[in-house]
Design a protein around this motif. Sequence first.
Motif, PDB file in Angstrom:
ATOM      1  N   ASN B 150       0.806  -1.223   0.000  1.00 39.07           N
ATOM      2  CA  ASN B 150       0.000   0.000   0.000  1.00 39.07           C
ATOM      3  C   ASN B 150       0.838   1.272   0.000  1.00 39.07           C
ATOM      4  O   ASN B 150       0.340   2.335  -0.379  1.00 39.07           O
ATOM      5  CB  ASN B 150      -0.904   0.029   1.237  1.00 39.07           C
ATOM      6  N   MET B 151       2.073   1.198   0.464  1.00 43.88           N
ATOM      7  CA  MET B 151       2.908   2.399   0.550  1.00 43.88           C
ATOM      8  C   MET B 151       3.816   2.548  -0.667  1.00 43.88           C
ATOM      9  O   MET B 151       4.654   3.442  -0.731  1.00 43.88           O
ATOM     10  CB  MET B 151       3.737   2.388   1.842  1.00 43.88           C
ATOM     11  N   SER B 152       3.676   1.658  -1.648  1.00 44.36           N
ATOM     12  CA  SER B 152       4.497   1.702  -2.857  1.00 44.36           C
ATOM     13  C   SER B 152       3.980   2.792  -3.803  1.00 44.36           C
ATOM     14  O   SER B 152       2.799   3.139  -3.763  1.00 44.36           O
ATOM     15  CB  SER B 152       4.466   0.335  -3.542  1.00 44.36           C
ATOM     16  N   ARG B 153       4.890   3.347  -4.628  1.00 45.68           N
ATOM     17  CA  ARG B 153       4.496   4.454  -5.507  1.00 45.68           C
ATOM     18  C   ARG B 153       5.179   4.371  -6.873  1.00 45.68           C
ATOM     19  O   ARG B 153       6.223   3.745  -7.000  1.00 45.68           O
ATOM     20  CB  ARG B 153       4.886   5.807  -4.882  1.00 45.68           C
ATOM     21  N   LEU B 154       4.582   5.067  -7.828  1.00 45.09           N
ATOM     22  CA  LEU B 154       5.157   5.130  -9.176  1.00 45.09           C
ATOM     23  C   LEU B 154       5.042   6.554  -9.697  1.00 45.09           C
ATOM     24  O   LEU B 154       4.035   7.216  -9.444  1.00 45.09           O
ATOM     25  CB  LEU B 154       4.398   4.162 -10.097  1.00 45.09           C
ATOM     26  N   ALA B 155       6.082   7.021 -10.368  1.00 44.71           N
ATOM     27  CA  ALA B 155       6.020   8.363 -10.965  1.00 44.71           C
ATOM     28  C   ALA B 155       6.574   8.323 -12.384  1.00 44.71           C
ATOM     29  O   ALA B 155       7.499   7.577 -12.681  1.00 44.71           O
ATOM     30  CB  ALA B 155       6.831   9.347 -10.131  1.00 44.71           C
ATOM     31  N   MET B 156       5.977   9.120 -13.251  1.00 47.82           N
ATOM     32  CA  MET B 156       6.515   9.300 -14.592  1.00 47.82           C
ATOM     33  C   MET B 156       7.279  10.628 -14.554  1.00 47.82           C
ATOM     34  O   MET B 156       6.687  11.696 -14.720  1.00 47.82           O
ATOM     35  CB  MET B 156       5.378   9.321 -15.622  1.00 47.82           C
ATOM     36  N   LEU B 157       8.575  10.544 -14.274  1.00 50.56           N
ATOM     37  CA  LEU B 157       9.374  11.762 -14.140  1.00 50.56           C
ATOM     38  C   LEU B 157       9.716  12.331 -15.517  1.00 50.56           C
ATOM     39  O   LEU B 157       9.618  11.641 -16.533  1.00 50.56           O
ATOM     40  CB  LEU B 157      10.669  11.455 -13.384  1.00 50.56           C
ATOM     41  N   LYS B 158      10.134  13.592 -15.512  1.00 49.72           N
ATOM     42  CA  LYS B 158      10.652  14.182 -16.750  1.00 49.72           C
ATOM     43  C   LYS B 158      12.105  13.731 -16.886  1.00 49.72           C
ATOM     44  O   LYS B 158      12.838  13.704 -15.883  1.00 49.72           O
ATOM     45  CB  LYS B 158      10.617  15.702 -16.653  1.00 49.72           C
ATOM     46  N   PRO B 159      12.532  13.424 -18.120  1.00 58.12           N
ATOM     47  CA  PRO B 159      13.933  12.996 -18.293  1.00 58.12           C
ATOM     48  C   PRO B 159      14.929  14.006 -17.700  1.00 58.12           C
ATOM     49  O   PRO B 159      15.985  13.625 -17.204  1.00 58.12           O
ATOM     50  CB  PRO B 159      14.074  12.879 -19.806  1.00 58.12           C
TER      51      PRO B 159
END
Lengths: 196, 279
Positions: B150-159
């Motif tokens: 539940n505490m895991s995360r994902l982000a689409m960062l800028k290069p």
Amino acid sequence: MSEKMLDNGDVLEITTPLTDETVENLKAGQRVLISGTIYGGRDSAHKRMIAALDAKEPLPVDLKGQVIYYVGPAPAPPGRPIGSAGPTTSGRMDAYTPRLLEIGLKGMLGKGSRSKEVKDAIRRYKAVYLALVGGAAALISQSILESEVVAYEELGPEALRRMKVKNLPAVVINDVHGGDLYEQGRAKYAKGGDRG
Amino acid sequence: MREIEFEKIVQSVRDLCISANTRLGEDVLRAISDAKRKEVSPAGLDVLEQIERNAKISSDTGLPLCQDTGFAVFFIDLGEDVSIAGGSLEDAVNRGVRSGYEGGYLRKSICDPFTRENTGDNTPAILHVNLVKGDKLKIVIAPKGGGSENMSRLAMLKPSEGREGVKRFVIETASLAGPNPCPPIILGVGVGGTFEKAALIAKRALLRPVGRPNKDLELAKLEKEILGEVNNLGIGPQGFGGITTALAVHIETHPCHIASLPVAVNIQCHSARHKEVEL
């Protein structure tokens, strides 16, 4: 128990049900051993209890002065009262907790942070939130002497149960005085500024 | 073609479910023992001791390490020259899970996302299957608890955010998680690929023996830097305060699109369970 390692005084032995006096004596960081009767319930059991309160129906158990342990135990193998039974994340019960504190619930056992609303309600209604070691479930089960389902049996691991415990090890996280071990502990050991 | 009996897979999966949930790996035990030597917080030390005692009780009694015996997640390498006699791979795995979770007194934790009705037997399992050369079948089970997931995360960062952006996101994830995922934790980090690939390699990174650095020296350096900073947060074992917030950071990478920099952080609690078998 390694009593010599205490941060904050000795291990305090407390028995349930809890009184105002007991609760006022418990400060964040205090280690305790809990004995007596406690109730076990998590997400679905809480949802049902709040639905009962909304419908002005009686709860299956009287929670005045009582302690709820957020637990969904593993099945009991033959010859044991209960399977492994460690705490689940308490924050999921935050939405329901102030209502239960209002009707007299005194203690909560779980793990992880509580919301501001719950912390405020802990102070207002004189209650206490304690943590057990998440993932030490086989060890914790050794302190549970009896366990019976008292309501919502169809919920399986999420049923509401009554348990008799002896020397259940816990640590006070949020107390009536506004103490918060998660904040205090982190502040004490943080180094070089918290980037988070 | 080499034939593998359906029933043999069922039995192997059953055994994996039970052993993974009752026997903590030597790598985790070693990491806990190393952490005990370094931890300065008395409350934190006490937690690490309880974790060790719990592992002993679990292996002595067969009681699961954690009541949350997890989602049954499998990583499977299926040889191209293997054929399964008597049924499908997916059916065999689910039959094994059903049998292992029932026979091993493991908790059934899987439910409908909306009605929350429990499926009653901990199925369906999650299978990640890779087709590989050869005539072997390798099955890895990694039961995954809900608290850390539940505490895991994902982000689409800028290069343009680059290495520093990845580092910041991982540390921020550990910080936001605080005491909830049952620290000390292991951080599985997937950098690159697509949205789903980043998450998958983050989870796969958790299968590496705890604390074994990435073979790429630059990535190994980044793992070490992040681990240092996460342990400087002060969260400590169970969030009671201390210098052992994470036992390890494992980073895996995959090439990504010229427009993207996906980063996924899969948090694993100290009950880092995985077992494997090769048939």
